[in-house]
Scaffold this active site. Structure first.
Site, PDB file in Angstrom:
ATOM      1  N   GLU A   1       0.838  -1.202   0.000  1.00 52.26           N
ATOM      2  CA  GLU A   1       0.000   0.000   0.000  1.00 52.26           C
ATOM      3  C   GLU A   1       0.865   1.240   0.000  1.00 52.26           C
ATOM      4  O   GLU A   1       0.699   2.156  -0.808  1.00 52.26           O
ATOM      5  CB  GLU A   1      -0.884  -0.021   1.243  1.00 52.26           C
TER       6      GLU A   1
ATOM      7  N   ASP B   1      -5.435  -3.624  -4.155  1.00 56.10           N
ATOM      8  CA  ASP B   1      -5.352  -2.162  -4.168  1.00 56.10           C
ATOM      9  C   ASP B   1      -3.922  -1.689  -4.356  1.00 56.10           C
ATOM     10  O   ASP B   1      -3.658  -0.742  -5.083  1.00 56.10           O
ATOM     11  CB  ASP B   1      -5.999  -1.544  -2.933  1.00 56.10           C
TER      12      ASP B   1
END
Length: 563
Positions: free
Chosen positions: A107, A169
């Site tokens: 991330e 993500d």
């Protein structure tokens, strides 16, 4: 499949052993600069983007740019680390405990790979830093070639149990970062497309919905992965894979879920199950984390940012789902906070009520992330309140909040550009004598030979084709090219060789009395001439006239035109 959980000390979140999505947003990058890559950025900060919908903060553009620079200086000095190897950089999770010994998670790495190309031009070391971020990704991949989601800050080795894996993500942000880098410097196209091929193969289910991780099940999804502006850019950039299907299915899940569970507020739970059906549902409260997972939490608080940004870049028609949902989310968050972004809680029920989770009712990022949605909604007062909060850190946020703030700052300042729109095309340094013809035999006309009025003047330019350019165009200044000759009546491509240093600028181009307003992107310096093409309708013969003007603002400097 490993189970990932965001471990933030203030939030008291603990990992639980369950199959499904990861709790932390994850990123993986795939860019490697080639020897032919440019070192001068083509879209240097600041890029003053005109969004397609909504409002901007009332602060002046120069004030907004200065705020972004200040936040970047702070973020870079605190969280961008030169390591684990001499040719690597990583974004530290310092202060949040997301990885052992202030290590990184995918991330964080993905966020960095978005931030650094956007700040190129202000940060003269941006390309080297980006290459180092990408190198670390390449050196720490899982079985599918995607980034391992958590690395120890001391050993730089995988720091979770089970077989190393990635998360969607993070993978998406890394892919987007590679495209930003390719548009900024060039040389990353092959790596970007190879990365997106891996993402499509392992993070996208057969129906087009996004899985939570590359080795995860095919029936769940995490709405914080719904970076639809990224998906649209992938569709434009990687035509070998059907990213349009991913956009369509993602929008369908948003509409199907909110219709059933949050029709007035547009909220999505942190995790969603039955994503491969027409009736997606909130995941059980303890699906992955103890946030709980069946309402808005530290994952889905990012939706107003992601959906709002998509609406700003693509408008209320193309991005209708994002726009409509972002407006609802903005209205909900403003309502339950009384218009005070500090009072936006990180956990919100789908009915638009504060969840009041014990010990976890304050998080700066919860309010900050509402900014792009407030802008898209056209809510000036709410937008200005969020902009004002960005300059503060009321709850002492560290890696997570400060990194998200950095990205929101760029969007709210108007400096978040769309890599799918092409951008300016660099030209080679022209010869010292003016050419008589342009590409494919078209005629070239030097700007210094145009009829100038209203203060427009010829100035020297060593990198221009005739050794000169016209300056002070616009704000009443005009330039008119007479005697444009074409063999027959029809539509012709007009190529303008120009400089627009400091900001993008507009000009009205009038061809035989027909006006069209054209925006010329910002260019890096007065040593770089770039081109912009437009279509003009001209008559056969030599009686054509093309004029440049801008009655209310400055226009770009022009070297020459070819038509």
């Amino acid at each position: 499949m490993a189970t990932h959980a965001r471990s933030r000390s203030r939030q008291l979140l603990a990992a639980i052993a369950a199959a499904g999505c990861t709790a932390g947003a994850l990123v993986a990058l795939a860019a490697g600069g080639s020897a032919s890559a440019a070192t001068t950025p083509m879209r240097p900060f600041p890029q003053h983007t005109t969004y397609k919908v909504g409002v901007m903060p009332t602060a002046s553009q120069s004030t907004r740019d200065a705020a972004v620079k200040k936040q970047y200086d702070s973020w870079k000095s605190t969280y961008l680390v030169h390591g684990c190897a001499s040719n690597e950089y990583y974004v530290s999770t310092k202060g949040d405990g997301d990885a052992p010994n202030n290590g990184t998670v995918s991330e964080a790495q993905g966020y960095g790979m978005n931030i650094v190309p956007l700040m190129a031009g202000y940060d003269s070391s941006a390309k080297a830093e980006f290459d180092g971020l990408w190198q670390l990704v390449k050196d720490h991949t899982d079985q599918y070639g995607l980034m391992q989601w958590k690395l120890d800050g001391n050993t730089c080795k995988y720091a979770d149990s089970g077989t190393p894996d990635g998360a969607t993500d993070g993978d998406l942000d890394i892919g987007y970062g590679l495209i930003l880098a390719d548009q900024q410097w060039g040389g990353y196209s092959a790596d970007a497309k190879a990365w997106l091929a891996k993402v499509y193969a392992h993070d996208v289910a057969s129906d087009g919905h996004l899985k939570c991780e590359d080795d995860g099940p095919t029936n769940d999804t995490r709405p914080s992965d719904f970076m639809i502006d990224h998906l649209r850019a992938f569709a434009a950039y990687d035509t070998a894979h059907d990213w349009g299907k991913v956009v369509t299915r993602t929008e369908a899940i948003v509409n199907e879920f909110t219709s059933g569970y949050s029709s007035s507020a547009g909220l999505l739970s942190d995790f969603v199950v039955n994503a491969n059906t027409s009736t997606p549902d909130p995941a059980p409260a303890s699906y992955q984390e103890n946030q709980p997972d069946n309402i808005v939490g530290y994952n889905s608080i990012r939706n107003p940012w992601h959906l709002g940004t998509d609406a700003l870049l693509y408008g209320r028609t193309t991005a209708a789902t994002s726009f409509n949902t972002a407006v609802k989310e903005s209205n909900c968050l403003k309502s339950i906070s009384g218009g005070d972004p500090k009072k936006v809680q990180p956990h919100i029920k789908l009915s638009c009520a504060n969840a009041n989770v014990s010990g976890d009712t304050q998080a700066e990022e919860a309010g900050d992330l509402a900014g792009p949605a407030a802008m898209a909604a056209g809510d000036q007062a709410w937008t200005d309140a969020i902009w004002a909060q960005l300059a503060t850190n009321p709850f002492g946020d560290t890696y997570f909040g400060e990194t998200l703030k950095m990205l929101v700052y760029v969007v709210m300042a108007g400096d978040y550009w769309n890599p799918a729109d092409g951008g300016p095309t660099p030209t080679t340094t022209p010869p010292t004598t003016p050419p008589t013809t342009g590409p494919a035999g078209n005629q070239s006309y030097e700007a210094e030979n145009a009829v100038l009025a209203g203060g427009t003047a010829v100035t020297s330019c060593t990198h221009c084709s005739g050794g000169a350019k016209i300056s002070y165009l616009g704000s009443g200044g005009t330039a008119t090219f007479n005697g444009i000759t074409e063999p027959a009546t029809g539509d012709y491509t007009l190529t303008v060789y120009f400089m627009s240093v400091g900001s993008s600028k507009s000009a009205v181009i009038t061809a035989n009395g027909v006006d069209q307003t054209v925006t010329f992107p910002q260019t890096p310096d007065y040593n770089t001439v770039v081109t912009q093409t437009v279509t003009v309708h001209l008559n056969g013969g030599g009686g054509n006239t093309i004029a440049f003007s801008n009655p209310s603002a400055g226009a770009p400097n022009i070297d020459r035109i070819v038509v």
